[in-house]
Design a protein around this motif. Sequence first.
Motif, PDB file in Angstrom:
ATOM      1  N   ALA A 118       0.846  -1.092   0.010  1.00  8.44           N
ATOM      2  CA  ALA A 118      -0.092   0.103  -0.147  1.00  8.44           C
ATOM      3  C   ALA A 118       0.929   1.268  -0.051  1.00  8.44           C
ATOM      4  O   ALA A 118       1.928   1.259   0.598  1.00  8.44           O
ATOM      5  CB  ALA A 118      -0.838  -0.159   1.016  1.00  8.44           C
ATOM      6  N   PRO A 119       0.347   2.349  -0.604  1.00  8.60           N
ATOM      7  CA  PRO A 119       1.025   3.633  -0.597  1.00  8.60           C
ATOM      8  C   PRO A 119       1.108   4.113   1.015  1.00  8.60           C
ATOM      9  O   PRO A 119      -0.029   4.452   1.631  1.00  8.60           O
ATOM     10  CB  PRO A 119       0.147   4.500  -1.677  1.00  8.60           C
ATOM     11  CG  PRO A 119      -1.016   4.075  -1.600  1.00  8.60           C
ATOM     12  CD  PRO A 119      -0.676   2.657  -1.298  1.00  8.60           C
ATOM     13  N   PRO A 144       3.693  -5.703  -6.502  1.00  9.19           N
ATOM     14  CA  PRO A 144       4.123  -3.930  -6.958  1.00  9.19           C
ATOM     15  C   PRO A 144       4.123  -3.221  -5.578  1.00  9.19           C
ATOM     16  O   PRO A 144       3.636  -3.582  -4.506  1.00  9.19           O
ATOM     17  CB  PRO A 144       2.731  -3.676  -7.510  1.00  9.19           C
ATOM     18  CG  PRO A 144       1.994  -5.060  -7.896  1.00  9.19           C
ATOM     19  CD  PRO A 144       2.738  -6.195  -6.938  1.00  9.19           C
ATOM     20  N   TYR A 145       4.938  -2.037  -5.438  1.00 10.70           N
ATOM     21  CA  TYR A 145       5.141  -1.498  -4.618  1.00 10.70           C
ATOM     22  C   TYR A 145       4.472  -0.055  -4.848  1.00 10.70           C
ATOM     23  O   TYR A 145       4.786   0.687  -5.971  1.00 10.70           O
ATOM     24  CB  TYR A 145       6.667  -1.162  -4.249  1.00 10.70           C
ATOM     25  CG  TYR A 145       6.865  -0.014  -3.408  1.00 10.70           C
ATOM     26  CD1 TYR A 145       7.068  -0.322  -1.921  1.00 10.70           C
ATOM     27  CD2 TYR A 145       7.000   1.267  -3.748  1.00 10.70           C
ATOM     28  CE1 TYR A 145       7.419   0.675  -0.998  1.00 10.70           C
ATOM     29  CE2 TYR A 145       7.218   2.306  -2.779  1.00 10.70           C
ATOM     30  CZ  TYR A 145       7.460   2.066  -1.497  1.00 10.70           C
ATOM     31  OH  TYR A 145       7.728   2.955  -0.320  1.00 10.70           O
ATOM     32  N   PHE A 167       2.635   4.484  -8.814  1.00 10.84           N
ATOM     33  CA  PHE A 167       2.667   5.767  -8.356  1.00 10.84           C
ATOM     34  C   PHE A 167       1.345   6.353  -7.787  1.00 10.84           C
ATOM     35  O   PHE A 167       0.381   6.132  -8.591  1.00 10.84           O
ATOM     36  CB  PHE A 167       3.306   6.784  -9.275  1.00 10.84           C
ATOM     37  CG  PHE A 167       3.008   8.220  -8.767  1.00 10.84           C
ATOM     38  CD1 PHE A 167       4.111   8.603  -7.911  1.00 10.84           C
ATOM     39  CD2 PHE A 167       2.395   9.214  -9.193  1.00 10.84           C
ATOM     40  CE1 PHE A 167       4.409   9.906  -7.199  1.00 10.84           C
ATOM     41  CE2 PHE A 167       2.421  10.437  -8.499  1.00 10.84           C
ATOM     42  CZ  PHE A 167       3.445  10.833  -7.750  1.00 10.84           C
ATOM     43  N   GLN A 168       1.264   6.785  -6.533  1.00 12.43           N
ATOM     44  CA  GLN A 168       0.075   7.077  -6.022  1.00 12.43           C
ATOM     45  C   GLN A 168       0.117   8.437  -5.895  1.00 12.43           C
ATOM     46  O   GLN A 168       1.023   9.109  -5.661  1.00 12.43           O
ATOM     47  CB  GLN A 168      -0.064   6.572  -4.220  1.00 12.43           C
ATOM     48  CG  GLN A 168      -1.154   6.877  -3.687  1.00 12.43           C
ATOM     49  CD  GLN A 168      -0.735   8.161  -2.859  1.00 12.43           C
ATOM     50  OE1 GLN A 168       0.129   8.498  -2.648  1.00 12.43           O
ATOM     51  NE2 GLN A 168      -1.880   9.061  -2.687  1.00 12.43           N
ATOM     52  N   LEU A 169      -0.974   9.101  -6.386  1.00 13.36           N
ATOM     53  CA  LEU A 169      -1.085  10.477  -6.570  1.00 13.36           C
ATOM     54  C   LEU A 169      -2.201  11.032  -5.611  1.00 13.36           C
ATOM     55  O   LEU A 169      -3.310  10.646  -5.500  1.00 13.36           O
ATOM     56  CB  LEU A 169      -1.515  10.765  -8.137  1.00 13.36           C
ATOM     57  CG  LEU A 169      -2.089  12.328  -8.367  1.00 13.36           C
ATOM     58  CD1 LEU A 169      -0.522  13.118  -8.266  1.00 13.36           C
ATOM     59  CD2 LEU A 169      -2.565  12.223  -9.670  1.00 13.36           C
ATOM     60  N   TYR A 170      -1.766  12.062  -4.905  1.00 14.29           N
ATOM     61  CA  TYR A 170      -2.608  13.036  -3.857  1.00 14.29           C
ATOM     62  C   TYR A 170      -2.738  14.088  -5.096  1.00 14.29           C
ATOM     63  O   TYR A 170      -2.013  14.818  -5.411  1.00 14.29           O
ATOM     64  CB  TYR A 170      -2.040  13.330  -2.702  1.00 14.29           C
ATOM     65  CG  TYR A 170      -2.053  12.429  -1.686  1.00 14.29           C
ATOM     66  CD1 TYR A 170      -3.417  11.970  -1.207  1.00 14.29           C
ATOM     67  CD2 TYR A 170      -0.976  11.894  -1.047  1.00 14.29           C
ATOM     68  CE1 TYR A 170      -3.424  11.063  -0.394  1.00 14.29           C
ATOM     69  CE2 TYR A 170      -1.001  11.072   0.225  1.00 14.29           C
ATOM     70  CZ  TYR A 170      -2.303  10.489   0.252  1.00 14.29           C
ATOM     71  OH  TYR A 170      -2.206   9.525   1.397  1.00 14.29           O
ATOM     72  N   VAL A 350      -1.366  -4.161   1.434  1.00 11.21           N
ATOM     73  CA  VAL A 350      -1.008  -4.475   2.656  1.00 11.21           C
ATOM     74  C   VAL A 350      -0.254  -3.108   3.157  1.00 11.21           C
ATOM     75  O   VAL A 350       0.742  -2.864   2.453  1.00 11.21           O
ATOM     76  CB  VAL A 350      -0.279  -5.611   2.854  1.00 11.21           C
ATOM     77  CG1 VAL A 350       0.159  -5.981   4.302  1.00 11.21           C
ATOM     78  CG2 VAL A 350      -1.095  -6.946   2.205  1.00 11.21           C
ATOM     79  N   GLY A 351      -0.442  -2.738   4.192  1.00 11.69           N
ATOM     80  CA  GLY A 351       0.101  -1.553   4.761  1.00 11.69           C
ATOM     81  C   GLY A 351       0.863  -1.689   6.123  1.00 11.69           C
ATOM     82  O   GLY A 351       2.127  -1.779   6.260  1.00 11.69           O
TER      83      GLY A 351
END
Length: 401
Positions: A118-119, A144-145, A167-170, A350-351
């Motif tokens: 998870a990001p 994946p990361y 890529f996680q985007l805010y 998973v975080g």
Amino acid sequence: MAEPLLTGDVPSEDGPAARRPPGPGHPSGLGRPENADAAGGLAPPASLADFAERARAVLPADVWDFVNGGSGTETTLAANRAALDRVAVLPRVLTGVDRPRTEAVLPGGTYALPVAVAPMAYQRLLHPGGERALAAAARAAGVPYAASTLSSTPIEGIAAAGGTVWFQLYWLRERALVADLLDRAHAAGCAAVMVTVDVPVLGRRLRDVRNGFALPAHVTAANLPRGRDDLAHQGTPGVSAVAAHTDAVFAPALSWADLAWLRARTPLPLLVKGVLDPRDAVRAAETGADAVVVSNHGGRQLDGAPATAAVLPEVVAAVGERCAVLLDSGVRSGTDVLRALALGAAGVLVGRPLLWALAAGGRAGAEAALALLAAELRDALTLTGCADPAAARHLSTRIGG
């Protein structure tokens, strides 16, 4: 304010971080932890929960709270676990399964497990290796990361360390910064874009408020221009500096038009994270999302939002074959992965457990945690007669035992 985790030595990606003096229960401190073996050393972790004890022993209290706390009275945080624990899976027998495969299709390809990291922001709070160490562990595990916009390592460095990086985007107030982040993610070779849609403002996280939590000087929002995270370092009693920073830079009025712009802007698979209402999941799919992530941000946004496992079947039924559905929030074991699959998810994020492992042992700790998760999933698949994760999606479930 959170104390720095470094004390002047050059950090090693795989070595322990320098932290405050160990206390009782620390593996090198004044007394034996509960999971010490007869010789006084640490026994190998038997579950992901075992990493939590080790992480808590080495982290400053305010960093522990930052990682593990939820919003409000933490009702939703607790509900995530309770809901998963209420899912009973009916095993199939006489299926002839000996050694199940664990490979699964997720956005962007086929991976070793139906799991993605998870990001999670600011991983250098946990260990000097930070994002690079956890991304390298994900690469070794074949999963994946997801790299956060608020990573404490630039996306280019994470992509260089990892295998498959999403890529996680805010969504930021400055559209030009959003476009620049997307361009950098594309150039770095990211395999997907995950936009988080449940943070118009940061949830009121009372542990951080009470601690007056702020980032130490060496932990920065490395993907943002220099100085754009100054507010996150300004400790004030009764104020979460991280919340003050995100309120200043996040755009609170993200809309479906913005999602459509993003879909047109990137050719990469698009995941929409933070969906709970099935109607929103359908609309995300119709807007071009390749996957929706059923998530309540680990119980860190709206306190009183439902547990993700409770609404997952409704979301799966609503979207049908339009897009994939992933589950986030509360996953702590291979059995939880199996539960999510049986409820219809294609996979999980998973975080916190991986942050615990990172804090406890750097890259090696994270690799051990992911290997343990894989072993637990193989056992769960074997015990339910499933040859692979796809078969687990055909299992029946009962709620409440």
